[in-house]
Design an enzyme around this catalytic site. Structure first.
Site, short mmCIF file in Angstrom:
data_model
loop_
_atom_site.label_atom_id
_atom_site.label_comp_id
_atom_site.label_asym_id
_atom_site.label_seq_id
_atom_site.Cartn_x
_atom_site.Cartn_y
_atom_site.Cartn_z
CG ASP A 153 32.77 15.67 14.20
OD1 ASP A 153 32.56 14.49 13.83
OD2 ASP A 153 33.39 16.49 13.49
CG ASP A 159 26.27 14.67 8.45
OD1 ASP A 159 26.98 13.65 8.61
OD2 ASP A 159 26.69 15.70 7.90
CD GLU A 217 32.82 13.79 8.06
OE1 GLU A 217 32.83 13.59 6.83
OE2 GLU A 217 32.04 14.60 8.60
CD GLU A 218 30.02 17.13 9.63
OE1 GLU A 218 30.48 17.76 8.66
OE2 GLU A 218 29.01 16.42 9.56
#
Length: 376
Positions: free
Chosen positions: A68, A99, A133-134
């Site tokens: 993600d 990222d 994760e984000e």
């Protein structure tokens, strides 16, 4: 076009805004299945995750990452469309290039090369990948780590592909992260007319001295791996918006980024000791959002620093700075050694995020040598 760049372009071209995956993990699992990885898809809530492993022996080396990405914001501010995955002036442009889709591509190509060079390598190689994760990070790595613990899957070493470099690839790796503790403090006074302060009790005035003491407190001095614990005030709110009323309450939001020299319980207790000295009524609630973790110098740290030295010929700095990451779940739940090693973080979460094509190839080479250092 080399394999790392091709994989990175394929991943970056997918607009997998957190917590969506939109097929990124299928690209990865298709690649890994051809290398004889056993794939387990793990969907929790609306979040896609997978666990993949090749081998049945120890040590177990795992690469952890996320598919993600953060939202792009105002797309008109981007000079190159954020999901076009265009190459310009030696840079791959797009949301997630640094990222962390570039890291995913680099590890996939490194694994491909390593397995072909060492088909009978010792130990096992694993992948733990999430699309959460984000965002809240509630149905991602933490759930997969708990699943792995339930099935008694040991993880000895974990490399997280978070962008760790500051000035050049390999100059910094993260061998730990600070803990994070939030406090919401309500200081209770007495509302009144601003012309008659003797009939009121101003909570802002009450707060100033106490907050000054909290700001000046030396919580610890850090240690070999961690900087001193940081205390910050992020929000102060009081009043009704008019000019002639002393407010009845004042709300303050606090944050600690703390080292292994303290526990969150110790910090909570010390805050209350300081507040109690000021003899005002208050309420405080706490939210503990992450424990600190640390991987001291040893097998994994040495494997990473030696790999960087081989590829880049530079000495690497160990760091525990920055925010929390998914590495904390793997370290704390699975008791693994954890290191974060990835590309430059200069453009992450920004307009015109990008990564050097040469850095991607060098990162793949570094990952290859980490695998070699651990599993041969």
């Amino acid at each position: 076009m080399n394999k790392t760049l091709k994989l990175a372009k394929n991943l970056v071209s997918i607009d997998s805004i957190t917590p969506q995956d939109k097929g990124c993990q299928s690209i990865m699992t298709n690649h890994l299945s051809h290398l004889n990885f056993k794939i387990t898809d793990l969907k929790f809530g609306e979040v896609d995750n997978f666990w993949a492993i090749r081998g049945h022996q120890s040590p177990v080396f795992v690469f952890a990452g996320h598919t993600d990405v953060v939202p792009v914001g105002d797309e008109l501010k981007w000079h190159i469309s954020p999901f076009s995955a265009q190459v310009q002036d030696g840079m791959l442009h797009g949301r997630g290039t640094a990222d962390m889709k570039g890291s995913l591509a680099a590890m996939l190509s490194a694994t491909d090369r390593f397995v072909k060079d060492y088909p009978n390598h010792k130990g096992s190689i694993g992948y733990l990948i999430t699309s959460d994760e984000e965002g809240p990070a509630t149905d991602g790595t933490v759930k997969v780590a708990k699943y792995l613990k339930e099935i008694n899957q040991i993880v000895d070493y974990c490399l997280v592909g978070e962008p760790s470099a500051t000035n050049e690839l390999g100059d910094v790796i993260k061998n730990g992260r600070r803990g994070s503790l939030n406090g919401i403090l309500k200081i209770i006074g007495k509302q009144g007319h601003i012309a008659y302060p003797h009939l009121a009790d101003n909570p802002i005035h009450l707060a100033i001295s106490a907050l000054n003491d909290l700001c000046n407190e030396v919580w610890d001095k850090g240690n070999e791996y961690f900087p001193a614990t940081s205390f910050q005030i992020s929000n102060i709110h009081s009043g009704t918006g008019v000019t002639n009323i002393i407010p009845g309450e004042s709300d303050v939001v606090l944050n600690f980024r703390y080292s292994t020299q303290n526990t969150h319980k110790q910090l909570q207790s010390r805050v209350c000791v300081i507040l109690n000295k000021h003899n005002f009524e208050y309420q405080i609630t706490w939210e503990h959002s992450g424990y600190p973790f640390l991987t001291p110098k040893g097998k994994l740290v040495n494997a990473c620093t030696n790999a960087i030295k081989t590829v880049k010929n530079i000495n690497t700095q160990l760091s525990t700075s920055g925010g929390t990451s998914d590495g904390r779940f793997i370290a704390l739940i699975l008791k693994a050694q954890v290191v974060e090693l990835g590309p430059l973080n200069a453009t992450i979460h920004q307009v015109d995020e990008c990564v050097s094509i040469q850095d991607l190839e060098d990162l793949s080479d570094i990952y290859y040598h980490v695998l070699k250092n651990i599993l041969t």
